[in-house]
Scaffold this motif. Structure first.
Motif, PDB file in Angstrom:
ATOM      1  N   GLU A   1      15.055 -57.419 -18.773  1.00 36.87           N
ATOM      2  CA  GLU A   1      14.805 -58.507 -19.741  1.00 36.87           C
ATOM      3  C   GLU A   1      16.103 -59.274 -20.012  1.00 36.87           C
ATOM      4  OE1 GLU A   1      11.899 -59.530 -21.112  1.00 36.87           O
ATOM      5  OE2 GLU A   1      13.057 -61.088 -22.156  1.00 36.87           O
ATOM      6  N   LEU A   2      17.234 -58.553 -20.003  1.00 35.89           N
ATOM      7  CA  LEU A   2      18.534 -59.192 -20.247  1.00 35.89           C
ATOM      8  C   LEU A   2      19.121 -59.819 -18.984  1.00 35.89           C
ATOM      9  CD1 LEU A   2      20.112 -56.523 -22.631  1.00 35.89           C
ATOM     10  CD2 LEU A   2      19.491 -58.861 -23.260  1.00 35.89           C
ATOM     11  N   GLY A   3      18.397 -59.705 -17.874  1.00 37.60           N
ATOM     12  CA  GLY A   3      18.827 -60.347 -16.621  1.00 37.60           C
ATOM     13  C   GLY A   3      19.973 -59.644 -15.916  1.00 37.60           C
ATOM     14  N   LEU A   4      20.082 -58.348 -16.069  1.00 38.87           N
ATOM     15  CA  LEU A   4      21.162 -57.604 -15.396  1.00 38.87           C
ATOM     16  C   LEU A   4      20.969 -57.604 -13.873  1.00 38.87           C
ATOM     17  CD1 LEU A   4      22.108 -56.691 -18.165  1.00 38.87           C
ATOM     18  CD2 LEU A   4      22.095 -54.342 -17.368  1.00 38.87           C
ATOM     19  N   SER A   5      22.087 -57.535 -13.156  1.00 39.19           N
ATOM     20  CA  SER A   5      22.021 -57.521 -11.686  1.00 39.19           C
ATOM     21  C   SER A   5      21.372 -56.208 -11.217  1.00 39.19           C
ATOM     22  CB  SER A   5      23.420 -57.623 -11.103  1.00 39.19           C
ATOM     23  OG  SER A   5      24.141 -56.440 -11.404  1.00 39.19           O
ATOM     24  N   GLN A   6      20.947 -56.237  -9.949  1.00 40.80           N
ATOM     25  CA  GLN A   6      20.295 -55.051  -9.375  1.00 40.80           C
ATOM     26  C   GLN A   6      21.234 -53.838  -9.414  1.00 40.80           C
ATOM     27  OE1 GLN A   6      18.757 -56.134  -5.533  1.00 40.80           O
ATOM     28  NE2 GLN A   6      17.246 -54.523  -5.627  1.00 40.80           N
ATOM     29  N   GLU A   7      22.505 -54.120  -9.156  1.00 41.48           N
ATOM     30  CA  GLU A   7      23.508 -53.060  -9.130  1.00 41.48           C
ATOM     31  C   GLU A   7      23.650 -52.434 -10.523  1.00 41.48           C
ATOM     32  OE1 GLU A   7      26.028 -50.459  -7.590  1.00 41.48           O
ATOM     33  OE2 GLU A   7      24.646 -51.748  -6.494  1.00 41.48           O
ATOM     34  N   LYS A   8      23.632 -53.295 -11.560  1.00 39.07           N
ATOM     35  CA  LYS A   8      23.757 -52.798 -12.941  1.00 39.07           C
ATOM     36  C   LYS A   8      22.500 -52.038 -13.369  1.00 39.07           C
ATOM     37  CE  LYS A   8      27.489 -55.205 -14.843  1.00 39.07           C
ATOM     38  NZ  LYS A   8      28.143 -55.722 -15.997  1.00 39.07           N
ATOM     39  N   ILE A   9      21.350 -52.516 -12.884  1.00 37.83           N
ATOM     40  CA  ILE A   9      20.086 -51.828 -13.204  1.00 37.83           C
ATOM     41  C   ILE A   9      20.109 -50.420 -12.606  1.00 37.83           C
ATOM     42  CG2 ILE A   9      17.564 -51.826 -12.788  1.00 37.83           C
ATOM     43  CD1 ILE A   9      18.199 -53.987 -14.776  1.00 37.83           C
ATOM     44  N   ARG A  10      20.651 -50.350 -11.390  1.00 39.44           N
ATOM     45  CA  ARG A  10      20.745 -49.041 -10.711  1.00 39.44           C
ATOM     46  C   ARG A  10      21.628 -48.097 -11.548  1.00 39.44           C
ATOM     47  NH1 ARG A  10      25.159 -47.709  -8.588  1.00 39.44           N
ATOM     48  NH2 ARG A  10      25.337 -45.750  -7.480  1.00 39.44           N
TER      49      ARG A  10
ATOM     50  N   ILE B   1      32.161 -51.685 -26.513  1.00 44.90           N
ATOM     51  CA  ILE B   1      31.112 -50.811 -25.968  1.00 44.90           C
ATOM     52  C   ILE B   1      30.435 -51.518 -24.784  1.00 44.90           C
ATOM     53  CG2 ILE B   1      29.039 -49.464 -26.547  1.00 44.90           C
ATOM     54  CD1 ILE B   1      29.880 -49.928 -29.562  1.00 44.90           C
ATOM     55  N   LEU B   2      30.228 -50.768 -23.732  1.00 47.90           N
ATOM     56  CA  LEU B   2      29.573 -51.323 -22.537  1.00 47.90           C
ATOM     57  C   LEU B   2      28.125 -51.702 -22.864  1.00 47.90           C
ATOM     58  CD1 LEU B   2      30.805 -48.642 -19.976  1.00 47.90           C
ATOM     59  CD2 LEU B   2      31.392 -51.073 -19.877  1.00 47.90           C
ATOM     60  N   LEU B   3      27.662 -52.819 -22.295  1.00 48.01           N
ATOM     61  CA  LEU B   3      26.287 -53.276 -22.549  1.00 48.01           C
ATOM     62  C   LEU B   3      25.266 -52.195 -22.165  1.00 48.01           C
ATOM     63  CD1 LEU B   3      24.236 -55.483 -23.302  1.00 48.01           C
ATOM     64  CD2 LEU B   3      24.452 -56.375 -20.986  1.00 48.01           C
TER      65      LEU B   3
ATOM     66  N   ASP C   1      21.159 -58.605 -29.318  1.00 41.05           N
ATOM     67  CA  ASP C   1      20.496 -59.070 -28.075  1.00 41.05           C
ATOM     68  C   ASP C   1      19.668 -57.950 -27.448  1.00 41.05           C
ATOM     69  OD1 ASP C   1      21.699 -61.477 -28.411  1.00 41.05           O
ATOM     70  OD2 ASP C   1      23.349 -61.085 -26.986  1.00 41.05           O
ATOM     71  N   VAL C   2      20.226 -56.729 -27.504  1.00 39.45           N
ATOM     72  CA  VAL C   2      19.526 -55.583 -26.914  1.00 39.45           C
ATOM     73  C   VAL C   2      18.245 -55.299 -27.708  1.00 39.45           C
ATOM     74  CG1 VAL C   2      19.677 -53.121 -26.364  1.00 39.45           C
ATOM     75  CG2 VAL C   2      21.652 -54.597 -25.956  1.00 39.45           C
ATOM     76  N   VAL C   3      18.372 -55.328 -29.048  1.00 45.70           N
ATOM     77  CA  VAL C   3      17.193 -55.072 -29.888  1.00 45.70           C
ATOM     78  C   VAL C   3      16.129 -56.145 -29.625  1.00 45.70           C
ATOM     79  CG1 VAL C   3      16.328 -54.891 -32.269  1.00 45.70           C
ATOM     80  CG2 VAL C   3      18.516 -53.827 -31.647  1.00 45.70           C
ATOM     81  N   ASP C   4      16.554 -57.430 -29.567  1.00 44.42           N
ATOM     82  CA  ASP C   4      15.594 -58.511 -29.320  1.00 44.42           C
ATOM     83  C   ASP C   4      14.894 -58.334 -27.966  1.00 44.42           C
ATOM     84  OD1 ASP C   4      16.146 -59.605 -31.741  1.00 44.42           O
ATOM     85  OD2 ASP C   4      17.521 -61.157 -30.972  1.00 44.42           O
ATOM     86  N   ALA C   5      15.685 -57.993 -26.938  1.00 42.96           N
ATOM     87  CA  ALA C   5      15.101 -57.803 -25.592  1.00 42.96           C
ATOM     88  C   ALA C   5      14.096 -56.649 -25.617  1.00 42.96           C
ATOM     89  CB  ALA C   5      16.198 -57.532 -24.573  1.00 42.96           C
TER      90      ALA C   5
END
Ligand code: FE2
Length: 452
Positions: A301-310, A390-392, A436-440
């Motif tokens: 939902e936050l549009g993270l890259s595939q690598e970050k999703i992994r 803090i890391l996203l 942003d995380v809570v909204d997503a």
């Protein structure tokens, strides 16, 4: 025939030779010869790229006339064939220099050869492990056998013709398949009545074959082999390229399979580690998997890259791995924890970090695991990091972890209703949890992507 006419013929022949020397294009050349032949009442007809010389008054022709006609016909046809041929060769060489792909080049070769060899169908095949694979073919659609050709593998153990060409390294000429004793009849190719097979040799090895089929017997002449010969080095290079390409393709496919297997094994090991932790802390069984599912949805939902999703998926599956170092009696205590026990529990992110940072391929997820209990106002642990420190990914796991824990049953309390859990996140949005995380998260939940 009088001498005058013979002289006339000789003059015409010498003028034709002159025309050949000054040749610029086929149309003008034929037109000029037509004019020359008119003087002796002869005409030119063109059929299937061949010329025929004839007279309107056939009865009046004597032997010498016929000889003249024969000489002119042969001479002009040979000359034109040579022209076509050199043009063809130039075009194909240019195609190769232009680095057209191998399949296009082979298709072009077959297309051009159609003009100089009267075939019904033709193909160029690569020889591998004593069998032929067709790289390019032309003309088989007339008999509806294109698919057959695409999948056909001609094995030398079954086809005498192929075996012979491989042994002799010489062209094979089947003038009439009905009379050829070792011709193998298969339904898809039973219309083939004559056949020509020419080996493509490169650095003393047969790389493949160029073959021609005709639906009539005696469809090919010895000269046809000569016409293909100058093309063979070019075909050799093309097939060598095709072979290298096939090899590379195969290697790449094998690598992809190996990588997929590796990825699968890797996830299996991650799941195993995740399951081991949950076996030690059975009250939270399935917690990490559910946190991983929610985290990945928020990340997307936050549009993270595939690598970050992994990285997010792996770190959330392993976020509580540090609990492995916490005594079971504390982890499994059904009542509330005293301050000392709480301090013990709170070192699990550090234990997890120290376990994961040593594994090279997932060392990037160790800091995420380390920070998953940090809160943006600095009230979290182990470091009390704030906001952007803090890391996203850690903030995402933080929200998913809290929501999953609140909505799950624990021995010391029952599961909170979803509304209450949402309320906790909304009330602490911007203080404990990243807005942003809570909204997503809330958007994904509202749109039905988060299924509990
Ligand atoms: Fe945790």
């Amino acid at each position: 025939m009088n001498e005058e006419k013979i002289l006339e013929y000789l003059k015409i022949i010498s003028k034709i030779k002159e025309e050949e020397k000054n040749f610029e294009n086929v149309e003008d050349f034929i037109f000029n010869i037509q004019n020359l032949l008119k003087k002796v009442s002869l005409k030119i007809f063109i059929e299937k790229n061949k010329i025929t010389v004839s007279s309107e008054n056939l009865e009046n022709l004597d032997k010498k006339d016929n000889l003249f006609i024969h000489i002119i016909t042969e001479d002009v046809n040979q000359f034109l064939e040579g022209k076509n041929y050199s043009n063809l060769f130039n075009e194909l060489t240019i195609s190769l220099i232009e680095q057209k792909n191998v399949e296009d080049l082979l298709d072009a070769i077959l297309e051009k050869l159609e003009k100089i060899i009267p075939y019904t169908s033709a193909n160029i095949a690569l020889l591998e492990n004593d069998a032929l694979y067709y790289l390019s073919f032309r003309g088989y659609e007339k008999y509806g056998v294109e698919d057959f050709m695409r999948n056909f593998k001609m094995d030398k153990r079954e086809f005498y013709t192929l075996k012979t060409v491989m042994e002799t390294q010489k062209p094979l000429f089947v003038e009439n398949t009905d009379e050829y004793p070792n011709w193998v009849i298969i339904p898809e190719t039973q219309w083939i009545k004559s056949h020509l097979m020419i080996p493509i040799i490169y650095e003393n090895k047969i790389l493949g074959l160029i073959s021609f089929d005709s639906d009539t017997p005696y469809g090919f002449k010895e000269e046809d082999i000569e016409k293909v010969y100058p093309l063979l080095p070019l075909l050799g290079i093309a097939l060598e390229n095709a072979k290298l390409y096939e090899k590379l393709k195969k290697e790449l496919e094998e690598r992809i399979i190996a990588e997929e297997k590796y990825k699968r094994s890797f996830y299996q090991i991650v799941k195993l580690a995740s399951d081991i932790v949950e076996m030690k802390d059975p009250y939270t069984s399935g917690h990490q998997k559910r946190v991983a599912r929610i985290s990945v949805i928020i990340g997307k939902e936050l549009g993270l890259s595939q690598e970050k999703i992994r990285a997010l998926a792996i770190s959330s599956l392993l976020h509580d791995i540090g609990k492995i170092g916490i005594p079971s009696e504390i982890l499994n205590k059904p009542s509330s924890l005293n301050p000392l026990e709480r301090r013990f529990i709170n070192i699990h992110p550090e234990i997890g970090y120290n376990l994961l940072r040593k594994i090279e391929i997932i060392s990037d997820i160790a800091p995420i695991v380390y920070q998953h209990h940090e809160r943006i106002n600095g009230s979290g642990y182990p470091k009390g990091l704030k906001g952007e420190e803090i890391l996203l990914e850690a903030k995402i796991i933080g929200v998913a972890d809290v929501f999953e824990a609140m909505t799950s049953h624990r021995p010391y309390r029952s599961a909170l209703p979803i509304d209450m859990a949402i309320k906790e996140l909304v009330e602490n949005k911007g203080t404990l949890y990243d807005p942003d995380v809570v909204d997503a998260f809330l958007k994904s939940l509202k749109e039905g992507r988060i299924i509990l």
